[in-house]
Design a protein around this motif. Sequence first.
Motif, PDB file in Angstrom:
ATOM      1  N   ILE A 292      42.669  42.610  37.267  1.00 57.63           N
ATOM      2  CA  ILE A 292      43.008  43.423  38.429  1.00 57.63           C
ATOM      3  C   ILE A 292      43.649  44.739  38.001  1.00 57.63           C
ATOM      4  O   ILE A 292      43.287  45.823  38.495  1.00 57.63           O
ATOM      5  N   LEU A 293      44.589  44.676  37.061  1.00 57.66           N
ATOM      6  CA  LEU A 293      45.253  45.898  36.604  1.00 57.66           C
ATOM      7  C   LEU A 293      44.281  46.803  35.851  1.00 57.66           C
ATOM      8  O   LEU A 293      44.327  48.027  35.995  1.00 57.66           O
TER       9      LEU A 293
ATOM     10  N   SER B 130      45.343  38.698  36.741  1.00 57.42           N
ATOM     11  CA  SER B 130      46.199  39.882  36.838  1.00 57.42           C
ATOM     12  C   SER B 130      45.763  40.964  35.866  1.00 57.42           C
ATOM     13  O   SER B 130      45.770  42.155  36.201  1.00 57.42           O
TER      14      SER B 130
ATOM     15  N   SER C  28      45.868  32.720  36.012  1.00 63.37           N
ATOM     16  CA  SER C  28      46.615  33.746  36.743  1.00 63.37           C
ATOM     17  C   SER C  28      46.830  34.984  35.888  1.00 63.37           C
ATOM     18  O   SER C  28      46.717  36.113  36.376  1.00 63.37           O
ATOM     19  N   THR C  29      47.132  34.790  34.605  1.00 63.09           N
ATOM     20  CA  THR C  29      47.326  35.924  33.696  1.00 63.09           C
ATOM     21  C   THR C  29      46.034  36.709  33.528  1.00 63.09           C
ATOM     22  O   THR C  29      46.031  37.952  33.547  1.00 63.09           O
TER      23      THR C  29
ATOM     24  N   VAL D  18      58.007  35.851  37.019  1.00 69.26           N
ATOM     25  CA  VAL D  18      57.905  37.150  37.686  1.00 69.26           C
ATOM     26  C   VAL D  18      59.175  37.967  37.466  1.00 69.26           C
ATOM     27  O   VAL D  18      59.121  39.189  37.237  1.00 69.26           O
TER      28      VAL D  18
ATOM     29  N   ARG E 168      51.500  45.455  41.575  1.00 71.12           N
ATOM     30  CA  ARG E 168      50.202  44.790  41.571  1.00 71.12           C
ATOM     31  C   ARG E 168      50.212  43.537  40.695  1.00 71.12           C
ATOM     32  O   ARG E 168      49.518  42.568  40.986  1.00 71.12           O
ATOM     33  N   PHE E 169      51.001  43.560  39.617  1.00 73.70           N
ATOM     34  CA  PHE E 169      51.090  42.353  38.798  1.00 73.70           C
ATOM     35  C   PHE E 169      51.740  41.225  39.577  1.00 73.70           C
ATOM     36  O   PHE E 169      51.224  40.095  39.600  1.00 73.70           O
TER      37      PHE E 169
ATOM     38  N   ASP F 221      52.013  40.717  42.738  1.00 72.58           N
ATOM     39  CA  ASP F 221      51.208  40.233  43.858  1.00 72.58           C
ATOM     40  C   ASP F 221      49.975  39.480  43.375  1.00 72.58           C
ATOM     41  O   ASP F 221      49.643  38.408  43.890  1.00 72.58           O
ATOM     42  N   SER F 222      49.283  40.015  42.361  1.00 72.09           N
ATOM     43  CA  SER F 222      48.066  39.363  41.870  1.00 72.09           C
ATOM     44  C   SER F 222      48.390  38.086  41.100  1.00 72.09           C
ATOM     45  O   SER F 222      47.606  37.124  41.127  1.00 72.09           O
ATOM     46  N   PHE F 223      49.517  38.060  40.423  1.00 72.27           N
ATOM     47  CA  PHE F 223      49.892  36.889  39.631  1.00 72.27           C
ATOM     48  C   PHE F 223      50.162  35.674  40.512  1.00 72.27           C
ATOM     49  O   PHE F 223      49.925  34.530  40.107  1.00 72.27           O
TER      50      PHE F 223
ATOM     51  N   ASP G 193      40.124  41.688  46.129  1.00 69.57           N
ATOM     52  CA  ASP G 193      41.466  42.198  45.838  1.00 69.57           C
ATOM     53  C   ASP G 193      41.439  43.684  45.527  1.00 69.57           C
ATOM     54  O   ASP G 193      42.334  44.434  45.941  1.00 69.57           O
TER      55      ASP G 193
END
Length: 291
Positions: A75-76, A72, A68-69, A268, A215-216, A218-220, A158
């Motif tokens: 994605i960022l 994210s 997940s990290t 979170v 965004r973190f 949501d993506s996490f 995404d």
Amino acid sequence: MKTRSNVGWAFVLPAVLVLGLVGLIPLITVVNYSFFEIFILDSRFWVGTEWYSEIISSGRFWASFGRSTLFSALILTIQIPLGIAIALCIPQRKFWVGVSLCVVALPLLVPWNMVPSLWLSLLNPDTGLLGRILPTFGWPADWKFSVVPTWLVIIVMDVWHWTSLVVILCYSALTTVPAAHYQAAAIDGAGPWQVFRFIQLPKLYNVLLMAILLRFMDSFMIYTEAFPINAGGPNGATMFLAVDLGEEIKAFNYGPSAARSVLYFMIVLTVAWMFSKAQGKLDDVPPEKAA
């Protein structure tokens, strides 16, 4: 001496009540469940912090946390620069600005549960546009059995869905730059990079912190978009935290599921607190130093 009126609280009270109903009460319930072994809701046995100790000490949790990290971070790394670049390309005071923003915002109008169905349809080798084109570039027909193609599909999906949010936030901040600043930069002979670095970027600081935080978070905790793509596969390669939690819930492991939910919430919440502190420090920096 004037007395402060509390009439304003009467307008805030309905929102507080709704927030408590849909947020605080379920949270308290989940926290309570995390300390029990639950066979059925009417049959519970106190286990204390056993579930938390078991989760924290398990390799499964840390593997999901790492995936997940990483997701994210990717994605960022993609969406923030891409969103800034697109926002800079949108005209600011022309007729086409409205058209551009409408086109950019279209992916945001697609419901979350429809996004994976849309992309799976596009990747269908028989009827999908991408499913017919990508194999000519070496795309494997059995891409769901390969780690890299599966990750690429989820990341691209995404990016397509959520980069628009970053674009809109950045564009709204760019519109607050006074025209006089651009005129002064032109007189001084400043290039595009200097204009961005010293005029536009300072206006984007607070907006970018907000975009990164949104965004973190949501993506996490991605689930709705990721699970239908490959259900955590292949071999658990896309078993993110939220997908792992979903598997626990499907197995009716309510106690461990509640403990996982609380841990994820705390992660979170901690990140949100760190961003809040960072934004507070940024607000204390004088504009001339921030530039």
